[in-house]
Design a protein around this motif. Structure first.
Motif, PDB file in Angstrom:
ATOM      1  N   GLU A   1      36.848  35.721  52.478  1.00  0.00           N
ATOM      2  CA  GLU A   1      36.335  36.243  51.219  1.00  0.00           C
ATOM      3  C   GLU A   1      36.648  37.736  51.082  1.00  0.00           C
ATOM      4  O   GLU A   1      36.976  38.200  49.986  1.00  0.00           O
ATOM      5  CB  GLU A   1      34.827  36.004  51.134  1.00  0.00           C
ATOM      6  CG  GLU A   1      34.158  36.590  49.885  1.00  0.00           C
ATOM      7  CD  GLU A   1      34.627  35.980  48.578  1.00  0.00           C
ATOM      8  OE1 GLU A   1      34.231  36.498  47.515  1.00  0.00           O
ATOM      9  OE2 GLU A   1      35.375  34.972  48.602  1.00  0.00           O
TER      10      GLU A   1
ATOM     11  N   CYS B   1      42.109  40.925  44.880  1.00  0.00           N
ATOM     12  CA  CYS B   1      41.772  40.932  43.454  1.00  0.00           C
ATOM     13  C   CYS B   1      42.026  42.299  42.834  1.00  0.00           C
ATOM     14  O   CYS B   1      42.030  42.442  41.604  1.00  0.00           O
ATOM     15  CB  CYS B   1      40.305  40.557  43.253  1.00  0.00           C
ATOM     16  SG  CYS B   1      39.971  38.794  43.443  1.00  0.00           S
TER      17      CYS B   1
ATOM     18  N   PRO C   1      45.195  32.639  52.069  1.00  0.00           N
ATOM     19  CA  PRO C   1      43.863  33.218  52.323  1.00  0.00           C
ATOM     20  C   PRO C   1      43.751  33.852  53.709  1.00  0.00           C
ATOM     21  O   PRO C   1      43.152  34.919  53.873  1.00  0.00           O
ATOM     22  CB  PRO C   1      42.924  32.022  52.176  1.00  0.00           C
ATOM     23  CG  PRO C   1      43.653  31.091  51.264  1.00  0.00           C
ATOM     24  CD  PRO C   1      45.089  31.232  51.651  1.00  0.00           C
TER      25      PRO C   1
ATOM     26  N   ARG D   1      40.119  37.887  49.906  1.00  0.00           N
ATOM     27  CA  ARG D   1      40.232  37.518  48.486  1.00  0.00           C
ATOM     28  C   ARG D   1      39.845  38.694  47.594  1.00  0.00           C
ATOM     29  O   ARG D   1      40.530  38.996  46.606  1.00  0.00           O
ATOM     30  CB  ARG D   1      39.351  36.305  48.180  1.00  0.00           C
ATOM     31  CG  ARG D   1      39.522  35.760  46.760  1.00  0.00           C
ATOM     32  CD  ARG D   1      38.458  34.733  46.418  1.00  0.00           C
ATOM     33  NE  ARG D   1      37.146  35.350  46.258  1.00  0.00           N
ATOM     34  CZ  ARG D   1      36.740  35.971  45.146  1.00  0.00           C
ATOM     35  NH1 ARG D   1      37.550  36.087  44.100  1.00  0.00           N
ATOM     36  NH2 ARG D   1      35.528  36.488  45.074  1.00  0.00           N
TER      37      ARG D   1
END
Length: 221
Positions: free
Chosen positions: A19, A26, A208, A22
């Motif tokens: 996460e 972004c 990922p 990620r």
């Protein structure tokens, strides 16, 4: 520096690291500098991760896929076309460096020597370079140029991480063979990171995990 995937104690921590990757990716990612000589390099303001690989290994496609900016790195139908170091700023927290390809037979000898000289000078003299992502094509055997690049990276005392590309275009048995070979190559080089990542720019496989590994090297958000 943040923790990498190998440091994860359980599945929950691994998902938290993914996460973080990620969220980092972004952020806006923009080209800001190109250099063909060592004296043209930009200031060392942020941690850097460089992408290196044999020409036609899918480097530009992977950079575009991992950043989610499909026109960021130029994808050329002519292997060996990139002849400079291209720098991209990722959210003010990490710099991505697209290195020239190596080992393309149609490149002139002098150009190949120039690329290798620039690569080595950059690798050994860049204090903010945290890791080199060394791309190997999952579809074909490891080439002499790949082995030479690993030797060069080890001599420059730069940590490199093997990432297999184009896994979507590879049969399962051959892919397992390539993964096993990459694991053996890691054992042969003191500068090699122990985690090998298998990727596909087409399907998103491994992206990922690759983002999480790079987020561990970035300025904390």
């Amino acid at each position: 520096m943040n923790r990498g995937l190998l440091d994860a104690r359980d599945a929950e921590e691994r998902e938290a690291l993914i996460e973080q990757g990620r969220l980092l990716f972004c952020q806006p990612c923009n080209f800001f500098f190109a250099a063909q000589r060592l004296d043209q390099l930009p200031p060392t303001n942020h941690p850097e991760v460089a992408f290196c690989g044999r020409s036609n290994v899918g480097k530009s496609s992977l950079i575009n896929a991992v950043t989610g900016h499909h026109g960021l790195a130029r994808v050329s139908n002519t292997p060996g076309r990139t002849k400079q170091l291209n720098f991209f700023d990722l959210g003010g927290r990490l710099t991505l460096v697209d290195m020239p390809g190596y080992g393309y037979a149609q490149a002139s000898k002098s150009v190949k020597e120039d690329w290798q000289g620039l690569m080595f000078d950059f690798l050994r003299g860049r204090p903010t370079l945290r890791r080199v992502i060394l791309l190997l094509d999952a579809r074909i055997e490891t080439k002499a140029g790949d082995r030479a690049a690993m030797k060069l990276l080890t001599e420059a005392a730069v940590i490199f991480q093997i990432v297999l590309t184009k896994a979507d275009d590879t049969k399962a048995a051959w892919l397992r063979q390539r993964q096993d070979e990459a694991a053996e190559l890691v054992k042969q080089h003191t500068s090699a990171h122990p985690l090998v990542i298998t990727t596909s720019s087409e399907t998103g496989l491994g992206l990922p995990e690759l983002r999480a590994e790079m987020a561990a090297l970035a300025i904390p958000g």
